[in-house]
Design a protein around this motif. Structure first.
Motif, PDB file in Angstrom:
ATOM      1  N   VAL A 187       0.824  -1.335   0.017  1.00 27.99           N
ATOM      2  CA  VAL A 187      -0.015   0.225  -0.042  1.00 27.99           C
ATOM      3  C   VAL A 187       1.077   1.158  -0.024  1.00 27.99           C
ATOM      4  N   ILE A 188       0.562   2.169  -0.867  1.00 28.57           N
ATOM      5  CA  ILE A 188       1.358   3.498  -0.868  1.00 28.57           C
ATOM      6  C   ILE A 188       0.446   4.481  -0.792  1.00 28.57           C
ATOM      7  N   GLY A 189       1.112   5.801  -0.522  1.00 24.83           N
ATOM      8  CA  GLY A 189       0.489   7.041  -0.387  1.00 24.83           C
ATOM      9  C   GLY A 189       1.273   7.857   0.290  1.00 24.83           C
ATOM     10  N   LYS A 190       0.999   9.127   0.494  1.00 18.90           N
ATOM     11  CA  LYS A 190      -0.050   9.815   0.253  1.00 18.90           C
ATOM     12  C   LYS A 190      -0.421  10.117  -1.328  1.00 18.90           C
ATOM     13  N   GLU A 191      -1.202  11.289  -1.718  1.00 18.74           N
ATOM     14  CA  GLU A 191      -1.670  11.418  -2.796  1.00 18.74           C
ATOM     15  C   GLU A 191      -0.601  11.838  -3.896  1.00 18.74           C
ATOM     16  N   LEU A 192       0.415  12.645  -3.660  1.00 15.38           N
ATOM     17  CA  LEU A 192       1.451  12.776  -4.391  1.00 15.38           C
ATOM     18  C   LEU A 192       2.274  11.455  -4.636  1.00 15.38           C
ATOM     19  N   ALA A 193       2.407  10.746  -3.868  1.00 15.98           N
ATOM     20  CA  ALA A 193       3.192   9.532  -3.995  1.00 15.98           C
ATOM     21  C   ALA A 193       2.689   8.518  -5.136  1.00 15.98           C
ATOM     22  N   ILE A 194       1.382   8.831  -4.916  1.00 20.36           N
ATOM     23  CA  ILE A 194       0.495   7.715  -5.878  1.00 20.36           C
ATOM     24  C   ILE A 194       0.722   8.389  -7.481  1.00 20.36           C
ATOM     25  N   ARG A 195       0.658   9.669  -7.510  1.00 21.33           N
ATOM     26  CA  ARG A 195       0.762  10.540  -8.524  1.00 21.33           C
ATOM     27  C   ARG A 195       2.110  10.195  -9.188  1.00 21.33           C
ATOM     28  N   TYR A 196       3.301  10.431  -8.527  1.00 20.14           N
ATOM     29  CA  TYR A 196       4.471  10.058  -8.961  1.00 20.14           C
ATOM     30  C   TYR A 196       4.663   8.591  -9.352  1.00 20.14           C
ATOM     31  N   ALA A 197       4.013   7.753  -8.702  1.00 23.83           N
ATOM     32  CA  ALA A 197       4.346   6.241  -9.187  1.00 23.83           C
ATOM     33  C   ALA A 197       3.703   5.899 -10.537  1.00 23.83           C
ATOM     34  N   LEU A 198       2.655   6.772 -10.676  1.00 22.71           N
ATOM     35  CA  LEU A 198       2.069   6.365 -12.050  1.00 22.71           C
ATOM     36  C   LEU A 198       2.144   7.309 -13.020  1.00 22.71           C
ATOM     37  N   SER A 199       3.313   7.967 -13.165  1.00 17.88           N
ATOM     38  CA  SER A 199       3.516   8.937 -14.351  1.00 17.88           C
ATOM     39  C   SER A 199       5.054   9.175 -14.368  1.00 17.88           C
ATOM     40  N   GLU A 200       5.636   9.633 -15.517  1.00 19.33           N
ATOM     41  CA  GLU A 200       6.838  10.063 -15.752  1.00 19.33           C
ATOM     42  C   GLU A 200       7.196  11.305 -15.075  1.00 19.33           C
ATOM     43  N   SER A 201       5.971  12.086 -14.834  1.00 24.97           N
ATOM     44  CA  SER A 201       6.196  13.239 -14.128  1.00 24.97           C
ATOM     45  C   SER A 201       5.200  13.231 -12.902  1.00 24.97           C
TER      46      SER A 201
END
Length: 439
Positions: free
Chosen positions: A357-371
């Motif tokens: 399980v990962i979080g919070k929101e920015l960590a999730i956004r970083y994991a799923l995009s090149e930026s």
């Protein structure tokens, strides 16, 4: 503008092994007068300039209202999809120091002069006057709140990591800026000096709100903002530390602020994200969008609702590189916890080699995009699932742009176009706050 009694701000612009810059006017350094092209480099913890070593250098303008300096190749959009380099020009003083065997360029200037740039850098300087006033107040409030943090508060806010029971929870707030107050990029507030053209309207907005700040319960508001909330505001604690601010509460970004579903529930979030509900920030009006979005921001056309697709190979490789963890093939991206806007602040990556399980929101956004993914308010659709349960394709359907906390810039632009004044705009996004004069 009169800057008497106005606090000064120290803004970190760039940190590089060497920095080329131009002094557009006469500047004093150690009682010497200098101008024109300059180059500094770092060597063994010292600044090398004109063949001599220095621990730090202060370049002070002789005519503050006229002199400026230009820094070459400043990186903007760090960690975001519009990342690029450009030359940027600034008023005020230039302070050069050494940090981590590199030179940091710091711009020192009065807060109200800083705001002239922030308002023009964060959005178009042609925005409506009421929107510009609203943004002046929140930018001033946020900045003063950051400057007044104690050292302990600053250190507690930077890159927090928590590991427990298969969870990896991380968030970033203001960087640990020990030697300056704020950075110049989107991580703090976008500040690009006088590079972006300002207008009479921006100056008028600053003057009309001179010294005004948002207050709640006798304290400065930590006035956050993002591009698009996606229809409902997110709450502070779902993005940063677990502290609830009464003025940063869930509301609908519309005429009826209380008309919104419970987006912490998965079924409600899925229905909300896969539809296009009415909201202030649900607009395709190019004239309004041009008020908020600078040229590179307008490269993003789908922000209220958006879609991203990955093949199995693409998403497995992306997550491995972006998180530093090899999950193998990806079987699922499962929602674990959503905030009030439908944004995920906990997500489970189910992989061939491990689950976490990962979080919070920015960590999730970083994991799923090149930026950085536009937001963490998304639902996952899996296609061509094989007999072992591994999809060949993942489609992410998402809502909003940014963290969604505080003022929604596109929604505020629409409110301005509809005739709301800046006080009404501010009190829509900052629930129960007041607007007071600080100086």
């Amino acid at each position: 503008m009169e800057n008497k009694n106005v606090p000064q701000v120290r803004v970190g612009i760039m940190n590089e092994p060497q920095i080329a810059f131009v002094l557009n006017g006469n500047y004093t350094v150690n009682e010497d007068l200098v101008s024109g092209e300059q180059l500094v480099a770092c060597n063994n913890g010292k600044i090398i300039w004109n063949g001599r070593e220095y621990t730090d250098l202060n370049f002070m303008p002789t005519e503050p209202d006229q002199d400026s300096f230009t820094l070459r190749n400043v990186t903007i959009g760090v960690s975001f999809h519009w990342r690029r380099e450009e030359d940027q020009t600034f008023r005020g003083a230039l302070h050069l120091i050494v940090e981590d065997e590199k030179i940091t360029a710091i711009n020192i200037l009065p807060i109200e002069d800083y705001l002239l740039s922030v308002i023009s850098s964060e959005m178009s300087a042609t925005a409506s006057l009421e929107l510009l006033k609203a943004h002046a107040v929140i930018s001033r409030s946020w900045l003063l709140a950051q400057i007044r943090k104690t050292p302990d508060e600053v250190n507690s806010d930077t890159e927090i990591e928590q590991f427990s029971d298969g969870e990896y929870i991380k968030w970033w707030d203001r960087d640990d800026h020990v030697n300056f107050d704020v950075c110049a990029d989107d991580h703090c507030q976008r500040y690009q000096g006088i590079t972006r053209a300002t207008t009479e309207a921006v100056a008028k907005a600053i003057k009309a709100t001179w010294g005004q700040v948002l207050m709640s319960n006798g304290e400065l508001c930590d006035a956050r903002f993002s591009k698009s909330c996606g229809g409902v505001f997110e709450e502070f604690e779902n993005c940063w530390e677990s502290h609830h601010h009464s003025y940063l509460e869930a509301r609908r970004d519309g005429e009826d602020e209380t008309d919104f579903p419970d987006l912490t529930r998965e079924a409600a979030a899925e229905e909300w994200i896969l539809s296009s509900p009415k909201a202030f920030c649900n607009t395709s009006d190019k004239e309004i969008l041009s008020q908020v979005l600078n040229d590179y921001d307008q490269e993003t056309t789908d922000f209220y609702r958006w879609k991203v697709e990955y093949t199995q190979n693409e998403i497995a490789d992306l997550i491995r590189r972006r998180t530093g963890v090899d999950y193998g093939r990806i079987k699922d991206l499962q929602p674990v916890a959503r905030g009030t806007s439908g944004r995920l602040y906990k997500m489970k990556i189910v992989g061939e080699k491990q689950c976490r399980v990962i979080g919070k929101e920015l960590a999730i956004r970083y994991a799923l995009s090149e930026s950085a993914l536009y937001s963490s308010a998304f639902v996952v659709e899996k296609h061509d699932v094989d007999s072992a349960g591994y999809p060949e394709k993942f489609i992410l359907y998402g809502a909003g742009w940014g963290h969604g906390v505080g003022l929604c810039q596109i929604g505020a632009a629409v409110m301005g176009a509809k005739g709301y004044d800046y006080r009404e705009i501010l009190l829509h996004y900052f629930v129960g706050a007041s607007i007071d004069k600080e100086y």
